[in-house]
Scaffold this motif. Structure first.
Motif, short mmCIF file in Angstrom:
data_model
loop_
_atom_site.label_atom_id
_atom_site.label_comp_id
_atom_site.label_asym_id
_atom_site.label_seq_id
_atom_site.Cartn_x
_atom_site.Cartn_y
_atom_site.Cartn_z
N LEU A 68 0.82 -1.20 0.00
CA LEU A 68 0.00 0.00 0.00
C LEU A 68 0.86 1.26 0.00
CD1 LEU A 68 -2.75 1.38 0.19
CD2 LEU A 68 -2.66 1.07 2.67
N ALA A 69 1.94 1.25 0.77
CA ALA A 69 2.80 2.43 0.85
C ALA A 69 3.46 2.73 -0.49
CB ALA A 69 3.87 2.21 1.92
N ALA A 70 3.65 1.71 -1.32
CA ALA A 70 4.31 1.90 -2.61
C ALA A 70 3.35 2.31 -3.72
CB ALA A 70 5.03 0.61 -3.01
N ARG A 71 2.06 2.30 -3.43
CA ARG A 71 1.08 2.61 -4.47
C ARG A 71 0.94 4.12 -4.69
NH1 ARG A 71 -3.37 -1.86 -2.45
NH2 ARG A 71 -2.79 -3.52 -3.92
N ASN A 72 0.55 4.45 -5.88
CA ASN A 72 0.25 5.84 -6.22
C ASN A 72 -1.17 6.15 -5.76
OD1 ASN A 72 -0.29 8.31 -7.32
ND2 ASN A 72 0.18 7.73 -9.44
N PRO A 73 -1.36 7.10 -4.83
CA PRO A 73 -2.71 7.39 -4.35
C PRO A 73 -3.69 7.75 -5.46
CG PRO A 73 -1.06 8.47 -2.99
CD PRO A 73 -0.33 7.92 -4.17
N ALA A 74 -3.19 8.27 -6.56
CA ALA A 74 -4.07 8.66 -7.66
C ALA A 74 -4.75 7.46 -8.31
CB ALA A 74 -3.29 9.45 -8.70
N THR A 75 -4.22 6.25 -8.07
CA THR A 75 -4.80 5.06 -8.69
C THR A 75 -5.82 4.37 -7.79
OG1 THR A 75 -3.06 3.58 -7.85
CG2 THR A 75 -2.66 4.68 -9.97
N ARG A 76 -6.10 4.94 -6.63
CA ARG A 76 -7.07 4.31 -5.72
C ARG A 76 -8.46 4.31 -6.33
NH1 ARG A 76 -10.45 5.53 -1.23
NH2 ARG A 76 -10.24 7.76 -1.58
N ASP A 77 -9.12 3.13 -6.28
CA ASP A 77 -10.46 2.95 -6.84
C ASP A 77 -10.51 3.42 -8.29
OD1 ASP A 77 -12.99 1.96 -6.74
OD2 ASP A 77 -13.85 3.57 -5.54
N ASP A 78 -9.49 3.06 -9.05
CA ASP A 78 -9.29 3.52 -10.43
C ASP A 78 -10.45 3.07 -11.32
OD1 ASP A 78 -8.43 4.21 -12.93
OD2 ASP A 78 -6.51 3.16 -12.82
N PRO A 79 -11.25 3.99 -11.84
CA PRO A 79 -12.39 3.61 -12.68
C PRO A 79 -11.98 2.99 -14.01
CG PRO A 79 -12.11 5.98 -12.70
CD PRO A 79 -11.16 5.46 -11.67
N ALA A 80 -10.72 3.07 -14.37
CA ALA A 80 -10.26 2.46 -15.61
C ALA A 80 -10.07 0.95 -15.47
CB ALA A 80 -8.95 3.11 -16.07
N LEU A 81 -10.07 0.45 -14.23
CA LEU A 81 -9.86 -0.97 -13.97
C LEU A 81 -11.18 -1.68 -13.69
CD1 LEU A 81 -6.76 -0.85 -11.58
CD2 LEU A 81 -6.78 -1.49 -14.00
#
Length: 289
Positions: free
Chosen positions: A24-37
């Motif tokens: 989680l710490a390594a993830r980009n916060p902008a990709t959280r709940d990404d509607p493209a996925l």
């Protein structure tokens, strides 16, 4: 993923949660709940504490996943200020008494707006920090259908996305000939059972059948989680290398105390598994009698 799976299977939950925290710490916060996925590939929780917050629990995975992790909802409700469960519509009746403040149907086209704290239901164990064997089953219940005592429920079909989990129906013929059985899978069958038309695609009727049988024999699919969550004796048939939540080297499961595991001795060998199950079933029925 392999290290995380090994930790979960070994009951080293703190180690597994530490790996999740690092991811989680390594993830980009902008990709959280990404509607493209696709929904089942999204991550939702940003790591914030659930305590004292209005929490929205989203159910983005399958019905079985929702049932498996619903055990954590009462614990969450005791710690959060309020809990809304956005759940698959088919599960709403079963989860009506789970102890959250509000249950709403999940509409994939129009999901609810974000709350103070959003979390996907499968992310709850680390958020709460409670191991699965610390949450007792049963935690779901449903009124039983009218079935003869001693009836065995059978589900041999898993989801299309993993056909290796399914067992050829004919391998159950001997069991169905020797014991009163009902099918817990949809679709007609030629097996000698009480419902050759198959199980209805209705969650309430399915839960009523599971509640009424003495034993459930099932492949790794939603029925396994439903039976386990209801505390029903459940024999789970697993492929040689099963999903992360089952350890092929164990006969029991920390997720469901009333469950017994039967893993293939080698890939594709269901015949050996069903031979053992048939012998165990004869002893089970004899003990019950």
């Amino acid at each position: 993923m392999q290290q995380w799976t090994e930790a979960m299977r070994a009951g080293r939950y703190e180690d597994a949660w530490a790996m999740e925290a690092a991811t989680l710490a390594a993830r980009n916060p902008a990709t959280r709940d990404d509607p493209a996925l696709p929904y089942h590939l999204r991550w939702v929780w940003d790591g914030r504490a659930v305590d004292g917050r209005d929490v929205l629990v989203r159910c983005y995975h399958g019905l079985g996943d929702t049932i498996q992790f619903a055990r954590y909802l009462p614990l969450l409700a005791r710690r959060a200020r309020g809990v809304t469960l956005e759940v698959q519509p088919r599960l709403m009746p079963l989860l009506a008494g789970i102890g959250v403040d509000r249950i709403v149907p999940f509409d994939v086209a129009r999901p609810l707006p974000p709350a103070d704290c959003d979390i996907e239901i499968t992310e709850l164990p680390r958020a709460i920090g409670v191991a699965p064997d610390r949450v007792s089953a049963p935690y779901l219940a449903w009124p039983a259908a009218d079935l003869a005592p001693g009836t065995v429920g059978i589900c041999h079909i898993a989801g299309d996305w993993d056909p290796e989990r399914s067992v050829p129906a004919e391998l159950f013929r001997t069991i169905c000939e020797r014991h009163p059985c009902i099918m817990l899978a949809a679709g007609e069958t030629t097996l000698p059972c009480r419902n050759p038309q198959g199980c209805p695609l209705d969650m309430e009727e399915t839960a009523a059948l599971v509640s009424a049988v003495d034993l459930v024999i099932t492949v790794d699919t939603m029925i396994a989680h439903l039976a386990g969550a209801m505390g029903k004796p459940t024999w789970l048939l697993l492929k040689a290398e099963p999903d992360w939540r089952w350890s092929p080297g164990r006969r029991d499961s920390p997720w469901y105390p009333a469950m017994r595991l039967y893993a293939q001795p080698s890939a594709g060998d269901w015949r050996s598994v069903l031979t053992i199950v048939a012998d165990d079933l004869a002893r089970f029925r004899s003990t019950r009698a």
